[in-house]
Design an enzyme around this catalytic site. Structure first.
Site, PDB file in Angstrom:
ATOM      1  N   ASP A  59       4.858   0.814  12.047  1.00 52.60           N
ATOM      2  CA  ASP A  59       3.713   0.050  11.469  1.00 52.60           C
ATOM      3  C   ASP A  59       3.560  -1.211  12.097  1.00 52.60           C
ATOM      4  O   ASP A  59       2.699  -2.058  11.752  1.00 52.60           O
ATOM      5  CB  ASP A  59       3.757   0.182  10.163  1.00 52.60           C
ATOM      6  N   ARG A  81      -0.063  14.736  12.922  1.00 51.66           N
ATOM      7  CA  ARG A  81       0.403  14.670  11.591  1.00 51.66           C
ATOM      8  C   ARG A  81       0.177  15.855  10.997  1.00 51.66           C
ATOM      9  O   ARG A  81      -0.476  15.887   9.815  1.00 51.66           O
ATOM     10  CB  ARG A  81      -0.459  13.448  11.091  1.00 51.66           C
ATOM     11  N   ARG A  91      -8.551  -0.799   5.102  1.00 50.23           N
ATOM     12  CA  ARG A  91      -7.730   0.490   4.406  1.00 50.23           C
ATOM     13  C   ARG A  91      -6.317  -0.117   4.275  1.00 50.23           C
ATOM     14  O   ARG A  91      -5.837   0.543   3.089  1.00 50.23           O
ATOM     15  CB  ARG A  91      -7.312   1.325   5.588  1.00 50.23           C
ATOM     16  N   CYS A 127      -5.114  12.723  12.920  1.00 51.06           N
ATOM     17  CA  CYS A 127      -5.862  11.442  12.837  1.00 51.06           C
ATOM     18  C   CYS A 127      -5.445  11.081  14.333  1.00 51.06           C
ATOM     19  O   CYS A 127      -4.925  11.454  15.057  1.00 51.06           O
ATOM     20  CB  CYS A 127      -5.375  10.562  11.965  1.00 51.06           C
ATOM     21  N   LYS A 147       0.857  -1.214  -0.061  1.00 50.11           N
ATOM     22  CA  LYS A 147       0.109  -0.044  -0.153  1.00 50.11           C
ATOM     23  C   LYS A 147       0.762   1.250  -0.256  1.00 50.11           C
ATOM     24  O   LYS A 147       0.695   2.312  -0.786  1.00 50.11           O
ATOM     25  CB  LYS A 147      -0.940  -0.091   1.150  1.00 50.11           C
ATOM     26  N   ASN A 148       1.644   1.080   0.728  1.00 50.84           N
ATOM     27  CA  ASN A 148       2.756   2.708   0.864  1.00 50.84           C
ATOM     28  C   ASN A 148       3.395   2.752  -0.206  1.00 50.84           C
ATOM     29  O   ASN A 148       4.216   3.847  -0.285  1.00 50.84           O
ATOM     30  CB  ASN A 148       3.256   2.484   2.194  1.00 50.84           C
TER      31      ASN A 148
HETATM   32  C1  UD1 Z   1       4.321   6.983   6.744  1.00 51.18           C
HETATM   33  C2  UD1 Z   1       3.602   5.857   6.516  1.00 51.18           C
HETATM   34  C3  UD1 Z   1       2.889   5.413   7.569  1.00 51.18           C
HETATM   35  C4  UD1 Z   1       4.053   5.405   8.528  1.00 51.18           C
HETATM   36  C5  UD1 Z   1       4.909   6.479   8.586  1.00 51.18           C
HETATM   37  C6  UD1 Z   1       6.182   6.253   9.660  1.00 51.18           C
HETATM   38  C7  UD1 Z   1       2.388   5.890   3.970  1.00 51.18           C
HETATM   39  C8  UD1 Z   1       1.379   6.136   3.234  1.00 51.18           C
HETATM   40  N1  UD1 Z   1       2.577   6.036   5.345  1.00 51.18           N
HETATM   41  O1  UD1 Z   1       3.305   7.952   6.954  1.00 51.18           O
HETATM   42  O2  UD1 Z   1       2.378   3.943   7.260  1.00 51.18           O
HETATM   43  O3  UD1 Z   1       3.610   5.132   9.879  1.00 51.18           O
HETATM   44  O4  UD1 Z   1       5.560   6.820   7.274  1.00 51.18           O
HETATM   45  O5  UD1 Z   1       6.910   5.265   9.024  1.00 51.18           O
HETATM   46  O6  UD1 Z   1       3.684   5.625   3.426  1.00 51.18           O
HETATM   47  N2  UD1 Z   1       5.784  15.032  10.412  1.00 51.18           N
HETATM   48  C9  UD1 Z   1       5.738  16.433  10.717  1.00 51.18           C
HETATM   49  N3  UD1 Z   1       5.640  17.464   9.785  1.00 51.18           N
HETATM   50  C10 UD1 Z   1       5.596  16.917   8.392  1.00 51.18           C
HETATM   51  C11 UD1 Z   1       5.399  15.528   8.278  1.00 51.18           C
HETATM   52  C12 UD1 Z   1       5.695  14.538   9.132  1.00 51.18           C
HETATM   53  O7  UD1 Z   1       6.146  16.838  11.721  1.00 51.18           O
HETATM   54  O8  UD1 Z   1       5.129  17.684   7.526  1.00 51.18           O
HETATM   55  C13 UD1 Z   1       6.180  14.214  11.588  1.00 51.18           C
HETATM   56  C14 UD1 Z   1       5.035  13.279  11.742  1.00 51.18           C
HETATM   57  O9  UD1 Z   1       4.054  13.757  12.616  1.00 51.18           O
HETATM   58  C15 UD1 Z   1       5.641  11.966  12.452  1.00 51.18           C
HETATM   59  C16 UD1 Z   1       7.065  11.741  11.706  1.00 51.18           C
HETATM   60  O10 UD1 Z   1       7.207  13.138  11.262  1.00 51.18           O
HETATM   61  O11 UD1 Z   1       5.512  12.233  13.862  1.00 51.18           O
HETATM   62  C17 UD1 Z   1       6.830  10.716  10.577  1.00 51.18           C
HETATM   63  O12 UD1 Z   1       5.932  10.981   9.747  1.00 51.18           O
HETATM   64  P1  UD1 Z   1       6.093  10.607   8.387  1.00 51.18           P
HETATM   65  O13 UD1 Z   1       7.334   9.799   8.098  1.00 51.18           O
HETATM   66  O14 UD1 Z   1       5.981  11.969   7.368  1.00 51.18           O
HETATM   67  O15 UD1 Z   1       5.027   9.424   8.059  1.00 51.18           O
HETATM   68  P2  UD1 Z   1       4.005   9.569   6.824  1.00 51.18           P
HETATM   69  O16 UD1 Z   1       4.668   9.752   5.644  1.00 51.18           O
HETATM   70  O17 UD1 Z   1       2.684  10.299   7.048  1.00 51.18           O
END
Ligand code: UD1
Length: 420
Positions: free
Chosen positions: A308, A122, A400, A117, A22-23
C-alpha cells in the site's frame, strides 16, 4: 467527478494529526455482527469505504448512530437479514468480511462475491477454504456465495496456504464464536489484526492469543459483551505523509501513531537520506537535499515493506540520485501509476513485476488520471514537487481511503484545490 488541482513545487512544513486506520476499522465494523449488545467505535476515518461498510451493516439490519464530532458510531442489532448485496460489496472488497461473522453468529449468509479490481483478480478462495474447515458449506450461484453452517462452526487447526490479510480476519472473526479451540497458522500479522482487531475482540470477552509470530489461538466463546473501542491510527496515511516530506525537502511532525509500527518504512526513509526523530506517538521527518536511491525494494506482508506504500515510494525514487528497482510481490497488476508518473517526466520501465526507476527525474505538471487508492496518492505526492500545475482526475479513489486529504495537505503548504 471531483478533480484536484495542484500547483507545485510546494514548500512543506507543519504538523499532521493522523486519522483512524481504514484497514483496522473495516474488520472491526464487520465484527459488530457477532454481538447482541451495542458496540461503540471511535476514531473511525470519515472515508467512503467506511461509509460503505456502515451501509452494509444497515442493510443487514443494524442501526448505526453516528456522532460526527468525534467520528464515532454506535451499532445496535435490530432485525437481522443475512444478505449482503452486490450493490454494496462490489465497490469494496472488504465486504467479504461479513461472511465469517454472519455464518458464525446466524449460521447462514448470502454474500455477493466481491469481483475483481484494477490491481488484480483478488479471489476469495482462501476465505472460503478456511471457513469450510470451520464447518461452513457453500455454493456459488449467480455471483453470490450461499453459505450455511446448520450445526454451527467448530474449532479446528488450520494452516493458511498463503498469507492473506482479509482471510486471516474472516477466520478470526468466525472462530471467535465457534465451538472449541481454533489454531490458525501462517496468519497475516498486520497491526490492524494482531493489535487492533485482537484487542477489540478480547475487550469484549473473546479469547484470542497470539502463540507465535504467525500463529493465533482462538477459544470460541458463547457471546461477546458490550464494548467501546477507539481505532488505531492509519499507518499507510503516516507513510504517505512521510513520503511527502521526504520528496519535497519538507519538514513534518506526524502525530498519533507509535513509530515502532512503521519501523520498516522508517529504515527505508533513513536510507534515502531523510532525518527522522521518533517520539512515543509521533514522527518528526525532514527530507534530504539529495535523495539516495534504493537498489532493490520488494513489497512483502507485514512486517515487510507494504504494497500500500509501493506507489508513493516509486514517486519518491523517481527523484533519487540513481537507479532503483521496486518488485511488487503481493498484487499482480499494481503498477497503474507508472504511466501517469511518466506523464510528469518519470523514467520507469516495467519487466514483469519489477519497476526499474531511472531516477533524477524533473517532474513537470500534467493532467493525470487516478486508477486506484494508493496510485492516486502517488500522483498527489509527485504533483507536489512537479513544476507548474497538475490536474488529478477521478479522485474518488483517494476519497475511499484518505480522510480530509486536501485540508491536511493545504495545512502543510500544498497549493491544492478540489474542483467539482
Ligand atoms: C488487505 C488490505 C489492502 C492491502 C492488502 C495487502 C484491507 C481492507 N485491505 O487487502 O489495503 O493492499 O491487504 O496488504 O485491509 N488472495 C488469494 N485468495 C484469497 C485472498 C487473497 O489468492 O482468498 C491473494 C490476493 O489476490 C493477493 C494476496 O493474496 O495477491 C494478498 O491479499 P490479501 O492479503 O487477502 O489482501 P486483502 O485482504 O484483500
Amino acid at each position: 467527478m471531483d478533480r484536484f488541482f495542484i500547483n507545485g513545487p510546494c514548500k512543506i512544513k507543519g504538523s499532521i494529526k493522523l486519522s483512524g486506520s481504514k484497514n483496522a476499522s473495516l474488520p472491526i465494523l464487520a465484527a459488530t455482527i457477532l454481538f447482541d449488545e451495542p458496540v461503540e467505535i471511535k476514531n473511525l476515518p470519515n472515508v467512503k469505504d467506511i461509509e460503505t461498510m456502515l451501509d452494509l451493516l444497515k442493510s443487514l439490519g443494524f442501526s448505526v448512530k453516528k456522532n460526527k464530532i468525534n467520528n464515532s458510531v454506535i451499532i445496535k442489532k435490530k432485525k437481522i437479514k443475512t444478505f449482503a448485496s452486490y450493490s454494496l460489496v462490489k465497490t469494496m472488497r472488504a465486504g467479504i468480511l461479513v461472511l465469517g461473522p454472519l455464518v458464525a453468529k446466524y449460521r447462514k449468509a448470502i454474500t455477493s462475491l466481491p469481483g475483481g479490481c484494477l490491481i488484480g483478480a483478488r479471489p476469495v478462495n482462501i476465505h472460503l477454504n478456511v471457513l469450510k474447515k470451520l464447518g461452513m458449506s457453500h455454493q456459488i450461484k449467480k455471483g453470490y456465495i450461499y453459505a450455511n453452517a446448520k450445526k454451527g462452526l467448530k474449532g479446528s487447526i488450520i494452516k493458511f496456504p498463503q498469507i492473506s490479510v482479509g482471510a486471516t480476519e474472516n477466520a478470526i472473526l468466525a472462530a471467535t464464536l465457534a465451538e472449541g479451540k481454533t489454531i490458525l497458522k501462517n496468519c497475516a500479522i498486520e497491526p490492524e489484526i494482531k493489535i487492533d482487531l485482537t484487542n477489540f475482540l478480547n475487550k469484549a470477552g473473546a479469547k484470542i492469543k497470539w502463540i507465535g509470530k504467525r500463529s493465533v489461538q482462538v477459544e470460541g466463546v458463547k457471546k461477546l459483551n458490550r464494548v467501546i473501542h477507539s481505532v488505531m491510527a492509519d499507518r499507510i496515511e503516516c507513510g504517505t505523509f512521510c513520503v511527502v516530506a521526504a520528496i519535497s525537502k519538507g519538514e513534518l511532525k506526524i502525530n498519533g501513531l507509535n513509530p515502532k509500527i512503521i519501523s520498516t518504512e522508517i529504515k527505508l526513509l533513513k536510507k534515502i537520506g531523510a532525518k527522522i526523530k521518533t517520539l512515543d506517538q509521533s514522527i518528526i521527518i525532514k527530507g534530504p537535499n539529495k535523495i539516495k536511491n534504493i537498489k532493490f525494494l520488494q513489497t512483502k506482508e507485514y512486517d515487510g515493506f507494504p504494497t500500500d506504500l509501493q506507489a508513493q515510494f516509486m514517486a519518491l525514487l523517481c527523484k533519487a540520485d540513481g537507479r532503483s528497482v521496486i518488485c511488487e510481490s503481493i498484487f499482480e497488476n499494481r503498477f497503474m501509476h507508472v504511466a501517469e508518473l511518466k506523464r510528469l517526466g518519470a523514467k520507469i520501465s516495467i519487466i514483469k513485476n519489477k519497476a526499474i526507476i531511472k531516477g533524477n527525474s524533473n517532474f513537470e505538471g500534467a493532467e493525470l488520471m487516478s486508477s486506484d487508492l494508493r496510485a492516486s496518492a502517488a500522483l498527489v505526492v509527485a504533483a507536489i514537487v512537479a513544476k507548474g500545475s497538475s490536474v488529478i482526475n477521478r479522485i474518488y479513489h483517494l476519497d475511499r481511503g484518505y480522510e480530509n486529504i486536501e485540508i491536511k495537505l493545504k495545512k502543510i503548504g500544498v497549493n491544492i484545490k478540489r474542483l467539482s
